[in-house]
Design a protein around this motif. Structure first.
Motif, mmCIF file in Angstrom:
data_model
loop_
_atom_site.group_PDB
_atom_site.id
_atom_site.type_symbol
_atom_site.label_atom_id
_atom_site.label_comp_id
_atom_site.label_asym_id
_atom_site.label_seq_id
_atom_site.Cartn_x
_atom_site.Cartn_y
_atom_site.Cartn_z
ATOM 1 N N ARG A 140 95.358 84.031 0.486
ATOM 2 C CA ARG A 140 96.584 84.754 0.839
ATOM 3 C C ARG A 140 96.920 84.620 2.321
ATOM 4 N NH1 ARG A 140 93.938 90.396 -0.759
ATOM 5 N NH2 ARG A 140 93.053 88.925 -2.246
ATOM 6 N N LYS A 217 103.469 89.076 4.212
ATOM 7 C CA LYS A 217 102.559 90.022 4.880
ATOM 8 C C LYS A 217 102.516 91.350 4.120
ATOM 9 C CE LYS A 217 99.999 91.571 8.303
ATOM 10 N NZ LYS A 217 99.841 92.964 7.908
ATOM 11 N N ILE A 218 103.638 91.823 3.654
ATOM 12 C CA ILE A 218 103.669 93.061 2.865
ATOM 13 C C ILE A 218 102.883 92.882 1.572
ATOM 14 C CG2 ILE A 218 105.190 94.607 1.576
ATOM 15 C CD1 ILE A 218 107.309 94.113 3.714
ATOM 16 N N ALA A 219 103.072 91.716 0.938
ATOM 17 C CA ALA A 219 102.347 91.452 -0.310
ATOM 18 C C ALA A 219 100.839 91.394 -0.071
ATOM 19 C CB ALA A 219 102.834 90.144 -0.929
ATOM 20 N N ASN A 220 100.418 90.767 1.035
ATOM 21 C CA ASN A 220 98.991 90.708 1.357
ATOM 22 C C ASN A 220 98.404 92.101 1.589
ATOM 23 O OD1 ASN A 220 99.178 87.972 1.159
ATOM 24 N ND2 ASN A 220 98.888 87.547 3.333
ATOM 25 N N ASP A 221 99.123 92.911 2.366
ATOM 26 C CA ASP A 221 98.639 94.267 2.642
ATOM 27 C C ASP A 221 98.586 95.098 1.366
ATOM 28 O OD1 ASP A 221 98.478 93.520 5.258
ATOM 29 O OD2 ASP A 221 100.369 94.481 5.866
ATOM 30 N N ALA A 222 99.601 94.963 0.540
ATOM 31 C CA ALA A 222 99.609 95.715 -0.720
ATOM 32 C C ALA A 222 98.456 95.278 -1.626
ATOM 33 C CB ALA A 222 100.954 95.528 -1.436
ATOM 34 N N ARG A 223 98.206 93.958 -1.671
ATOM 35 C CA ARG A 223 97.112 93.461 -2.506
ATOM 36 C C ARG A 223 95.768 93.909 -1.968
ATOM 37 N NH1 ARG A 223 96.158 91.948 -7.654
ATOM 38 N NH2 ARG A 223 94.309 90.593 -7.752
ATOM 39 N N GLU A 225 95.142 96.644 -0.245
ATOM 40 C CA GLU A 225 95.015 98.059 -0.581
ATOM 41 C C GLU A 225 94.688 98.240 -2.070
ATOM 42 O OE1 GLU A 225 97.726 102.164 -0.466
ATOM 43 O OE2 GLU A 225 98.468 100.277 0.423
ATOM 44 N N GLN A 226 95.276 97.424 -2.896
ATOM 45 C CA GLN A 226 95.011 97.501 -4.336
ATOM 46 C C GLN A 226 93.559 97.125 -4.643
ATOM 47 O OE1 GLN A 226 97.294 94.715 -6.653
ATOM 48 N NE2 GLN A 226 97.096 95.894 -8.536
#
Length: 260
Positions: A140, A217-223, A225-226
């Motif tokens: 990612r 970057k938002i997708a990486n941070d969300a993933r 956190e998930q």
């Protein structure tokens, strides 16, 4: 009385002798008719001259209008659209998202320094061996780095294109000020609108690439956190199962009596 009696006698003698006699009344009528015909001809000629003058006036007005408005075909030929070719209007900047993901290697981000802005991440352990990292964990970040590099490429390409368009806009404005006909003004105005539209499209392409980086970057941070939440939930479940096993095992133990 003698003169009055003499005139009829003279007329009768003239007819009798064959001398031509002028009919004054008939001659006067012919002259009047001829004068009337001439008057009608003069009136007709005057009306015809008026019609000719009106036609000439209309032709002159149309000529003046055509001279002012210009010939659209000729005006269109004078409008050069070199910077608005078909290829430029449908031009794509940078690389497509699918291509970025396809060619990106998972562990590239560990070696990426962003032209010396970062320190490369070391993958050598204490014994000098090479640490085998999980590629999916870092893929990612490699994609994010690739998108950032693509944004830099798009920024450079659109900056060059923007300079071309702004130069052409400046030249078009000068031509618009010097235009002498309405046709040229309309053609140059249409060209100016097209140039501004292309300029907006270039700016949109650059902003879209920046948005792609932010979204990644938002997708990486969300993933991330998930994954942390999933790991914590799994760890809680494993602890609960481990406690159950320990409790079950403890129940199977028999305590020895220490009394004699």
């Amino acid at each position: 009385m003698k003169h009055l009696l003499l005139f009829p006698l003279l007329v009768s003698a003239a007819f009798a002798s064959g001398i031509p006699v002028i009919d004054a009344a008939n001659l006067t009528a012919q002259k009047v008719a001829h004068a009337e015909s001439i008057a009608k001809w003069v009136d007709s000629i005057a009306k015809l001259r008026t019609q000719i003058d009106q036609l000439n006036q209309q032709i002159n007005i149309q000529g003046d209008i055509r001279k002012w408005t210009g010939n659209p075909v000729e005006a269109g030929a004078n409008v050069v659209l070199d910077v608005l070719g078909e290829e430029d209007l449908v031009r794509e900047y940078g690389r497509a998202r699918d291509e970025i993901i396809r060619v990106t290697r998972s562990l590239d981000s560990l070696e990426n320094t962003a032209d010396g802005n970062y320190r490369a991440i070391r993958s050598t352990d204490l014994n000098g061996g090479n640490l085998q990292r999980d590629p999916l964990t870092f893929r990612r970040y490699s994609v994010l780095d690739a998108k950032q590099a693509n944004t830099v490429q798009v920024t450079d390409e659109t900056k060059a294109r923007e300079a071309e368009l702004q130069e052409e806009i400046a030249l078009t404005l000068q031509e618009l000020k010097a235009a002498t006909t309405d046709a040229e003004v309309q053609k140059l105005s249409a060209k100016l609108v097209a140039l501004n539209g292309q300029l907006a499209q270039v700016e949109t392409a650059r902003r879209r690439e920046v948005d792609e980086v932010a979204l990644q970057k938002i997708a990486n941070d969300a993933r991330l956190e998930q994954e942390r939440l999933a790991v914590a939930e799994l760890e809680a479940r494993d602890n609960h199962l481990a406690n159950q096993r320990v409790s079950a095992y403890m129940k199977t133990l028999k305590l020895r009596s220490t009394q004699p």
